[in-house]
Write a protein that holds these residues in place. Structure first.
Motif, PDB file in Angstrom:
ATOM      1  N   ALA A 273      -4.557  -4.924 -11.203  1.00 19.03           N
ATOM      2  CA  ALA A 273      -3.976  -5.396 -12.456  1.00 19.03           C
ATOM      3  C   ALA A 273      -4.295  -6.872 -12.634  1.00 19.03           C
TER       4      ALA A 273
ATOM      5  N   GLU B 127       0.590  -4.817  -8.454  1.00 16.81           N
ATOM      6  CA  GLU B 127      -0.604  -4.272  -7.804  1.00 16.81           C
ATOM      7  C   GLU B 127      -0.264  -3.462  -6.561  1.00 16.81           C
TER       8      GLU B 127
ATOM      9  N   GLU C 287     -16.703  -0.953 -17.429  1.00 21.53           N
ATOM     10  CA  GLU C 287     -16.143  -1.813 -16.379  1.00 21.53           C
ATOM     11  C   GLU C 287     -17.135  -2.001 -15.236  1.00 21.53           C
TER      12      GLU C 287
ATOM     13  N   ARG D 218      -1.314   1.747 -19.613  1.00 23.63           N
ATOM     14  CA  ARG D 218      -1.918   0.844 -18.624  1.00 23.63           C
ATOM     15  C   ARG D 218      -1.391  -0.583 -18.765  1.00 23.63           C
TER      16      ARG D 218
ATOM     17  N   THR E  47     -12.492  -6.035 -13.358  1.00 24.46           N
ATOM     18  CA  THR E  47     -12.424  -6.166 -14.806  1.00 24.46           C
ATOM     19  C   THR E  47     -11.712  -4.957 -15.398  1.00 24.46           C
ATOM     20  N   ILE E  48     -10.832  -5.220 -16.348  1.00 24.82           N
ATOM     21  CA  ILE E  48     -10.026  -4.189 -16.982  1.00 24.82           C
ATOM     22  C   ILE E  48     -10.324  -4.237 -18.479  1.00 24.82           C
TER      23      ILE E  48
ATOM     24  N   LYS F 159      -5.847  -1.336 -14.334  1.00 30.47           N
ATOM     25  CA  LYS F 159      -7.169  -0.725 -14.380  1.00 30.47           C
ATOM     26  C   LYS F 159      -7.048   0.783 -14.601  1.00 30.47           C
ATOM     27  N   ASP F 160      -6.066   1.397 -13.966  1.00 31.70           N
ATOM     28  CA  ASP F 160      -5.898   2.850 -14.066  1.00 31.70           C
ATOM     29  C   ASP F 160      -4.490   3.203 -14.536  1.00 31.70           C
TER      30      ASP F 160
ATOM     31  N   ARG G 232      -9.966 -10.358 -13.636  1.00 29.17           N
ATOM     32  CA  ARG G 232      -8.887 -10.618 -12.685  1.00 29.17           C
ATOM     33  C   ARG G 232      -9.298 -11.697 -11.692  1.00 29.17           C
TER      34      ARG G 232
ATOM     35  N   ARG H 183     -15.050   4.014 -20.430  1.00 28.77           N
ATOM     36  CA  ARG H 183     -14.431   2.784 -19.920  1.00 28.77           C
ATOM     37  C   ARG H 183     -14.902   2.498 -18.505  1.00 28.77           C
TER      38      ARG H 183
END
Length: 174
Positions: free
Chosen positions: A158, A152, A58, A131, A75-76, A105-106, A9, A54
């Motif tokens: 995101a 976001e 990350e 996601r 980072t996603i 991300k979540d 991101r 994950r």
């Protein structure tokens, strides 16, 4: 070994957040990941790892990226299966305008998804699947309210890619 795809991101924006592909690959390898590939200079990286969490992947990448770049890089990460599903889901919308995907991300709460999707209009539609937020925009997409920044604010960290990139990555790496 499992293969993952990472999306960085807010890199390569302005003079202070430059992070070239070669430096990204170097950082991913320094974090202990293998079979590293990058795709265009917008922060897309494929790698293999024995890690399965994950969150741990990350965290390791974010630590390595900050060490290499000198600034934080959220980072996603997605599995190949998850990325393929995002690309496949896009086809179900049959949208002929601009189509962007904000990668989260979540996983958002059901209430947050409902609130975001209710902001849709005839020219700007948000559809959340897991996601991923599919942003289906009309002719005035450059003036859209539904941007990654708006996503976001409602759903958390995101990063955004256009559908062409998502499909290219799914085809190349999945």
């Amino acid at each position: 070994m499992a293969t993952y795809i990472g999306f960085l991101r807010a890199i390569n924006l302005g003079a202070k957040r430059k992070f070239p592909k070669a430096a990204i690959a170097k950082a991913v390898e320094a974090a202990g990941f293998t079979e590293v590939e990058t795709y265009i200079n917008t922060g897309n990286v494929r790698f293999d790892t024995t890690l399965r969490s994950r969150a741990k992947i990350e965290a390791a990448l974010e630590k390595a990226f900050e060490a290499e770049a000198g600034f934080a890089v959220p980072t996603i990460v997605f599995t190949q299966k998850e990325l393929s599903a995002i690309a496949d889901e896009a086809a179900s919308y049959g949208h002929g305008g601009k189509h962007y995907v904000s990668l989260l991300k979540d996983v958002p709460t059901a209430a947050a998804v409902k609130a975001l999707e209710e902001t849709s209009t005839a020219d700007e539609v948000a559809r959340v699947g897991g996601r991923a937020v599919h942003l289906l925009l009309g002719e005035n997409y450059h003036e859209a309210r539904l941007t990654n920044a708006a996503i976001e604010k409602q759903l958390g960290i995101a990063t955004n890619r256009n559908l062409t990139v998502i499909r290219a990555l799914a085809e190349k790496w999945c």
